[in-house]
Every structure is written in C-alpha cells, then in structure tokens.
Scaffold this motif. Structure first.
Motif, PDB file in Angstrom:
ATOM      1  N   LEU B  20       0.848  -1.193   0.000  1.00 59.23           N
ATOM      2  CA  LEU B  20       0.000   0.000   0.000  1.00 59.23           C
ATOM      3  C   LEU B  20       0.882   1.241   0.000  1.00 59.23           C
ATOM      4  O   LEU B  20       1.683   1.449   0.897  1.00 59.23           O
ATOM      5  CB  LEU B  20      -0.918  -0.030   1.218  1.00 59.23           C
ATOM      6  CG  LEU B  20      -2.146   0.875   1.147  1.00 59.23           C
ATOM      7  CD1 LEU B  20      -3.004   0.523  -0.030  1.00 59.23           C
ATOM      8  CD2 LEU B  20      -2.961   0.758   2.408  1.00 59.23           C
ATOM      9  N   ILE B  37      -8.810   0.283  14.616  1.00 65.11           N
ATOM     10  CA  ILE B  37      -9.980   0.092  13.752  1.00 65.11           C
ATOM     11  C   ILE B  37     -11.224   0.743  14.358  1.00 65.11           C
ATOM     12  O   ILE B  37     -11.964   1.447  13.666  1.00 65.11           O
ATOM     13  CB  ILE B  37     -10.206  -1.416  13.488  1.00 65.11           C
ATOM     14  CG1 ILE B  37      -9.091  -1.942  12.578  1.00 65.11           C
ATOM     15  CG2 ILE B  37     -11.564  -1.669  12.850  1.00 65.11           C
ATOM     16  CD1 ILE B  37      -9.095  -3.446  12.395  1.00 65.11           C
ATOM     17  N   LEU B  41     -13.462   3.669  12.678  1.00 65.66           N
ATOM     18  CA  LEU B  41     -14.881   3.465  12.359  1.00 65.66           C
ATOM     19  C   LEU B  41     -15.744   4.524  13.041  1.00 65.66           C
ATOM     20  O   LEU B  41     -16.725   4.985  12.468  1.00 65.66           O
ATOM     21  CB  LEU B  41     -15.322   2.060  12.775  1.00 65.66           C
ATOM     22  CG  LEU B  41     -14.876   0.943  11.828  1.00 65.66           C
ATOM     23  CD1 LEU B  41     -15.223  -0.424  12.407  1.00 65.66           C
ATOM     24  CD2 LEU B  41     -15.507   1.089  10.453  1.00 65.66           C
ATOM     25  N   VAL B  44     -15.549   7.541  10.867  1.00 61.93           N
ATOM     26  CA  VAL B  44     -16.342   7.325   9.657  1.00 61.93           C
ATOM     27  C   VAL B  44     -17.827   7.471   9.981  1.00 61.93           C
ATOM     28  O   VAL B  44     -18.576   8.132   9.254  1.00 61.93           O
ATOM     29  CB  VAL B  44     -16.053   5.906   9.094  1.00 61.93           C
ATOM     30  CG1 VAL B  44     -17.130   5.478   8.130  1.00 61.93           C
ATOM     31  CG2 VAL B  44     -14.693   5.858   8.426  1.00 61.93           C
ATOM     32  N   ILE B  56     -15.737  11.300   4.302  1.00 65.34           N
ATOM     33  CA  ILE B  56     -14.897  10.207   4.830  1.00 65.34           C
ATOM     34  C   ILE B  56     -13.586  10.277   4.060  1.00 65.34           C
ATOM     35  O   ILE B  56     -13.575  10.219   2.829  1.00 65.34           O
ATOM     36  CB  ILE B  56     -15.547   8.826   4.613  1.00 65.34           C
ATOM     37  CG1 ILE B  56     -16.887   8.751   5.347  1.00 65.34           C
ATOM     38  CG2 ILE B  56     -14.618   7.699   5.079  1.00 65.34           C
ATOM     39  CD1 ILE B  56     -17.711   7.525   4.998  1.00 65.34           C
ATOM     40  N   SER B  57     -12.484  10.419   4.787  1.00 64.29           N
ATOM     41  CA  SER B  57     -11.218  10.669   4.080  1.00 64.29           C
ATOM     42  C   SER B  57     -10.599   9.373   3.559  1.00 64.29           C
ATOM     43  O   SER B  57     -10.723   8.310   4.178  1.00 64.29           O
ATOM     44  CB  SER B  57     -10.227  11.379   5.008  1.00 64.29           C
ATOM     45  OG  SER B  57      -9.679  10.460   5.914  1.00 64.29           O
ATOM     46  N   ASP B  58      -9.927   9.514   2.424  1.00 60.00           N
ATOM     47  CA  ASP B  58      -9.207   8.362   1.853  1.00 60.00           C
ATOM     48  C   ASP B  58      -8.148   7.875   2.836  1.00 60.00           C
ATOM     49  O   ASP B  58      -7.884   6.674   2.933  1.00 60.00           O
ATOM     50  CB  ASP B  58      -8.513   8.767   0.538  1.00 60.00           C
ATOM     51  CG  ASP B  58      -9.450   8.655  -0.654  1.00 60.00           C
ATOM     52  OD1 ASP B  58      -9.023   8.966  -1.773  1.00 60.00           O
ATOM     53  OD2 ASP B  58     -10.609   8.241  -0.460  1.00 60.00           O
ATOM     54  N   LEU B  61      -9.586   5.611   5.336  1.00 60.17           N
ATOM     55  CA  LEU B  61      -9.928   4.321   4.736  1.00 60.17           C
ATOM     56  C   LEU B  61      -8.666   3.485   4.499  1.00 60.17           C
ATOM     57  O   LEU B  61      -8.682   2.262   4.700  1.00 60.17           O
ATOM     58  CB  LEU B  61     -10.694   4.519   3.425  1.00 60.17           C
ATOM     59  CG  LEU B  61     -12.092   5.112   3.594  1.00 60.17           C
ATOM     60  CD1 LEU B  61     -12.739   5.355   2.241  1.00 60.17           C
ATOM     61  CD2 LEU B  61     -12.981   4.217   4.431  1.00 60.17           C
ATOM     62  N   ARG B  62      -7.574   4.145   4.106  1.00 57.45           N
ATOM     63  CA  ARG B  62      -6.314   3.403   3.929  1.00 57.45           C
ATOM     64  C   ARG B  62      -5.875   2.802   5.266  1.00 57.45           C
ATOM     65  O   ARG B  62      -5.443   1.653   5.321  1.00 57.45           O
ATOM     66  CB  ARG B  62      -5.217   4.326   3.418  1.00 57.45           C
ATOM     67  CG  ARG B  62      -5.313   4.656   1.961  1.00 57.45           C
ATOM     68  CD  ARG B  62      -4.034   5.288   1.435  1.00 57.45           C
ATOM     69  NE  ARG B  62      -4.291   5.861   0.122  1.00 57.45           N
ATOM     70  CZ  ARG B  62      -4.508   7.145  -0.116  1.00 57.45           C
ATOM     71  NH1 ARG B  62      -4.458   8.019   0.858  1.00 57.45           N
ATOM     72  NH2 ARG B  62      -4.762   7.575  -1.340  1.00 57.45           N
ATOM     73  N   LEU B  64      -7.774   2.037   7.696  1.00 59.26           N
ATOM     74  CA  LEU B  64      -8.708   0.945   8.027  1.00 59.26           C
ATOM     75  C   LEU B  64      -8.282  -0.340   7.319  1.00 59.26           C
ATOM     76  O   LEU B  64      -8.240  -1.425   7.916  1.00 59.26           O
ATOM     77  CB  LEU B  64     -10.113   1.367   7.586  1.00 59.26           C
ATOM     78  CG  LEU B  64     -11.320   0.672   8.176  1.00 59.26           C
ATOM     79  CD1 LEU B  64     -11.300   0.728   9.687  1.00 59.26           C
ATOM     80  CD2 LEU B  64     -12.603   1.314   7.651  1.00 59.26           C
ATOM     81  N   VAL B  65      -7.924  -0.213   6.040  1.00 60.64           N
ATOM     82  CA  VAL B  65      -7.477  -1.386   5.276  1.00 60.64           C
ATOM     83  C   VAL B  65      -6.226  -1.979   5.924  1.00 60.64           C
ATOM     84  O   VAL B  65      -6.130  -3.185   6.148  1.00 60.64           O
ATOM     85  CB  VAL B  65      -7.185  -0.991   3.801  1.00 60.64           C
ATOM     86  CG1 VAL B  65      -6.519  -2.140   3.055  1.00 60.64           C
ATOM     87  CG2 VAL B  65      -8.470  -0.603   3.100  1.00 60.64           C
ATOM     88  N   TYR B  68      -7.067  -3.762   9.198  1.00 55.66           N
ATOM     89  CA  TYR B  68      -7.652  -5.100   9.019  1.00 55.66           C
ATOM     90  C   TYR B  68      -6.574  -6.091   8.597  1.00 55.66           C
ATOM     91  O   TYR B  68      -6.547  -7.240   9.037  1.00 55.66           O
ATOM     92  CB  TYR B  68      -8.772  -5.068   7.973  1.00 55.66           C
ATOM     93  CG  TYR B  68     -10.089  -4.565   8.519  1.00 55.66           C
ATOM     94  CD1 TYR B  68     -10.764  -3.512   7.928  1.00 55.66           C
ATOM     95  CD2 TYR B  68     -10.663  -5.167   9.651  1.00 55.66           C
ATOM     96  CE1 TYR B  68     -11.973  -3.047   8.437  1.00 55.66           C
ATOM     97  CE2 TYR B  68     -11.860  -4.702  10.167  1.00 55.66           C
ATOM     98  CZ  TYR B  68     -12.503  -3.649   9.558  1.00 55.66           C
ATOM     99  OH  TYR B  68     -13.700  -3.190  10.072  1.00 55.66           O
ATOM    100  N   ARG B  69      -5.658  -5.654   7.713  1.00 57.83           N
ATOM    101  CA  ARG B  69      -4.589  -6.565   7.286  1.00 57.83           C
ATOM    102  C   ARG B  69      -3.679  -6.923   8.452  1.00 57.83           C
ATOM    103  O   ARG B  69      -3.302  -8.083   8.640  1.00 57.83           O
ATOM    104  CB  ARG B  69      -3.775  -5.916   6.159  1.00 57.83           C
ATOM    105  CG  ARG B  69      -4.499  -5.873   4.828  1.00 57.83           C
ATOM    106  CD  ARG B  69      -3.726  -5.037   3.830  1.00 57.83           C
ATOM    107  NE  ARG B  69      -4.377  -5.029   2.531  1.00 57.83           N
ATOM    108  CZ  ARG B  69      -4.101  -4.146   1.585  1.00 57.83           C
ATOM    109  NH1 ARG B  69      -3.176  -3.223   1.789  1.00 57.83           N
ATOM    110  NH2 ARG B  69      -4.741  -4.181   0.430  1.00 57.83           N
TER     111      ARG B  69
END
Lengths: 359, 106
Positions: B20, B37, B41, B44, B56-58, B61-62, B64-65, B68-69
């Motif tokens: 990423l 996380i 959330l 968000v 909701i900012s990129d 979200l990055r 958040l991804v 989760y990973r």
C-alpha cells in the motif's frame, strides 16, 4: 448489471433497516392458473422441496423466514455486491449510469471516471469498495451502523472479510473471464426452459445467478462463493455432492454460456469472529450425473404439481432434525394446525423469494 | 487447481501490508494498527450520522485497510502457533489404544 443503489434498496427492503409493514409483493415465479404451482425454479426452491414440502410451503410459497436469517442474507448480498464492485472498478468499461451511481457512496466523480476508462489499481479499488460498504451498512432509519444478531456476520467482519478476500484474489491465477462486450463475467443471471410442460400447458424454467465465470489453465469455470463459520476441511466440500445448486450451475453453464464450462469451483470463506480462512475446490459433474439429476428434479416438479392442485404440502418428519441442526420451523410443525398461522405471523419474518428477480 | 493461498496466508498479508503506497511521511507498516480500527470506524460513522459520506477521508480508509490486514496477520500468526503446539490430553503423542487407556495387556 444491477446498479449499486438498487442493490442497497433491495438489501434494505429485506432487512429491518427500512422495514415498513405492508402486503407482500406478487411472486412472479408462480402460475397464474394454479397459484401455488411454481413455474420458475432456482436451486433454493429445489432444495427446500427436496428437504420437506411443508418447509417449501412456508419458505418459498408463503415467504416466511426464521427470525435473524436476514443477517445472513444481508451479509451475503453485500459481500457479493462488494466483490462485484471491485471487479468493475479494476476492469472498468461499465455503463454511465453505474458510474453516476457511485457518487452516492462518496466516490468522487474523478475516481469514478478514471475507473470507467482505465480501471483502478487494487488498493484504490479496495478503498472505494469500503466506502460503498460503510454506506450500505448504515441504518438510515435509526441513524446508526447496521446491528447484526449473528456474531460472525457483522459490519466489522464484513469489512474485514472483503479486504482479505480481495487481497487474496489480486494476483491469483483464477482470472475473471471478460465477455465480448468487454464486461467481466460476474453476477450473471440465467434462465432457460426445460423439457417439462405442466398439465395446464405451462413451461417450467430453471433460473439462477452465477457469481463469476473465470479462466484457469485455459479452461472456463463457474466460481461460486460460499461463507461458513465451520472448518473448510474435506467434510465441508463433501456436502456439494449430491447438491442441486452445483448440479444446476453445471447444467446452466453449458446450456447458457457460449463457451463450454469445465465445471464448478467452490470458493469457500470461513468467517470467524476474529479471522478468516479461505479454501477452494473443484466439484465435478459428468453429463451422465446431470442427466440423472434432471430426471430427479422433474419427478420433484411432478410432485409439486400434485401438491399445488391439492393445496396440501406434506411434512417430511425425517427432516425435522434436532439440536443445532433442527429445522427452524419445528416449533410451528409441533403446534396444532390451528395454532400454526398465528405463530408464523408472530415470530417469523416475511419476504418474497422470487427466483425470477435478477440481482 | 489454483494454489490454495491459505497455506501462505501470512506471506500474502505481509505482502499486502507492504504494497500500500502512501504519499505521507509515515511508513505504512507503522500505521498498521489493528487496535485503531474502532477509532477509525467511529470517525467514519460521524460522517454518516451527519449525512456526509463524501467527507470520509481516503487516508482514514487506507488506515482501516491496513488495520484489518495487520489484525489478520496477527491472528494468522497466533493460529500458526496454536496449530504447532501439541494437543492437550495425550502428551502430543499418538492416539492411545483401548488397551493402553485401560492399562490392559491386549
């Protein structure tokens, strides 16, 4: 191709998010001459009838569902929508109406336009998919996140599962087949008539919905995603033979698709509260096997005609089960006949299962 | 059959964490916080409560991804450790025969 906004509305109509009481919509899969005779059969309907005709009557004809089952349906629909969105965003070449629907989920016009013309990179597409899911799992009625009664099928596990699943498919050898139109072969609805005409001259059709057709090792395969909280050992995959959904999809793949399909791959996702596992397996079906399955299913439909004509769908008491595996309608069938309708209306959710509604 | 990526899940996740790209100063791996996380959330959800999903900012979200990973990598590593430990009850050895359990000379 179903616009995303329509998918959200369909999900919300199925769940309590925008629940409003009212009459059930008309199920277009049934005969106008014999109202309880189903003419359009999908694998869900076939399996219900195979298990127990009374279960079939409750679920497919009357539309009752066990309380809480909506969480599984919602999760499944959103998982499929999310992976469909990812495919469209990375491959591109979708319609202008699809592009325009993306802004409802906070996806900028510039990003949507780039996705449409060139496709997005993996991580950029995942971010858009998360935007979609975060909006899709928002309960507008109560202005809060979707609350699920099933601990393995929650908003959080959905987001996590989608991220991990898409990471997994990113560089794999199983590539989504691209149709002649340039669109990915995903979420393909099918319907075809079979060699069966009812006593009133109506044709029976089979219908359904293929998750994806993919290329692997120069062959085409129908890939079907499944979620489970159970271990993905050999026992898990044994349940798919015999299995009417796999048989129907095998048959459909070769009848409806212009290029021969080698078979079905079950793409299984184990969803636990804290993690996921993934496993795939081919499920074979020979022409001889499918011929027998067709004969079995026609016999089932003959029985459906008799039951509909008599307006009586008998119980199969051997299918009631017990403990965690008991039929969800066992409490209903255990009640005296006069008490069953009030119990169904008081305890069970209701919604139409119409196989002819394309997704 | 396509290879089963579950067999190298930790490698797949590690690769995903590193792939990423960020334009900011911070390294992606430093921002991969599985415990962040819930906080992300919440932020968000505030935008959704206000009816402004476009806010909701990129970047969130990055994160958040990545979160989760990282959480999945941690879980996979814990599962691998659990799987490598002997099962309780029989000292990790072969299953006992009936004779051994009953201490009979069969």
């Amino acid at each position: 191709m179903e616009a995303l906004v329509e998918t959200i509305e369909a999900v919300k109509a199925e769940t309590t998010l925008l629940a409003t009481p009212g009459a059930l919509a008309v199920n277009t899969s049934f005969s106008k001459i014999t109202p309880k005779l189903q003419l359009a059969w999908d694998s869900t309907s076939i399996k219900a009838a195979q298990k127990c005709w009374r279960l079939y009557e409750y679920t497919i004809i009357e539309g009752y569902r066990p309380p809480g089952e909506n969480a599984h349906l919602t999760f499944g629909i959103l998982l499929h929508s999310a992976t469909e969105l990812y495919e469209h965003l990375t491959i591109g070449k979708f319609s202008d109406s699809y592009r325009d629907s993306l802004h409802q989920f906070g996806i900028s016009e510039a990003t949507a336009a780039m996705a449409q013309t060139t496709g997005l990179a993996h991580d950029d597409a995942i971010i858009c998919v998360l935007r979609f899911l975060l909006c899709a799992t928002w309960d507008n009625k109560h202005n809060r996140p979707w609350v699920s009664p099933e601990p393995t099928k929650t908003r959080d596990t959905l987001l996590r599962t989608v991220v991990l699943y898409l990471d997994r498919v990113k560089d794999e050898s199983l590539k989504t087949f691209i149709l002649q139109s340039g669109k990915p072969a995903i979420e393909l609805s099918f319907r075809f008539p079979i060699d069966y005409v009812t006593i009133n001259g109506e044709t029976i059709i089979f219908c359904g919905h293929l998750d994806k057709v993919a290329e692997w090792n120069t062959e085409l395969w129908v890939v079907d995603k499944k979620t489970s909280k159970y271990d993905l050992q050999e026992n898990y995959f044994n349940q798919f033979t015999p299995d009417s959904q796999v048989s129907l999809y095998s048959l459909a793949g070769n009848i409806v698709f212009p290029i021969p399909i080698a078979g079905i791959i079950i793409d299984a996702i184990q969803i636990l509260v804290n993690g996921n596992r993934f496993r795939r397996k081919q499920i074979p079906r020979s022409a001889e096997y499918l011929e027998e399955w067709m004969q079995n299913t026609k016999t089932l439909i003959t029985q459906a005609e008799i039951n509909a004509a008599n307006d009586y769908f008998p119980m199969n008491e051997q299918s009631c089960g017990w403990g965690n595996n008991q039929c969800p309608f066992r409490p209903v069938c255990s009640t005296d006949p006069s008490g069953r309708k009030p119990l169904l209306d008081a305890v069970y959710d209701r919604g139409i299962w119409d196989p002819l509604q394309t997704r | 059959m396509p290879s089963d990526p579950n067999s190298n899940l930790t490698a797949v996740l590690q690769g995903s964490l590193e792939s990423l790209e960020f334009t900011g100063e911070n390294s992606p791996l430093l921002e991969a916080d599985p415990n962040a996380i819930d906080e992300l959330l919440d932020r968000v959800n505030q935008n959704l409560i206000q009816g402004t999903p476009q806010n909701i900012s990129d970047d969130d979200l990055r994160k958040l991804v990545l979160g989760y990973r990282a959480k999945a990598l941690k879980w996979a590593q814990e599962e691998e450790i659990k799987a490598s430990k002997p099962k309780r009850g029989n000292g990790g050895g072969a299953k006992k025969t009936i004779g051994e359990i009953l201490n009979l000379d069969i």
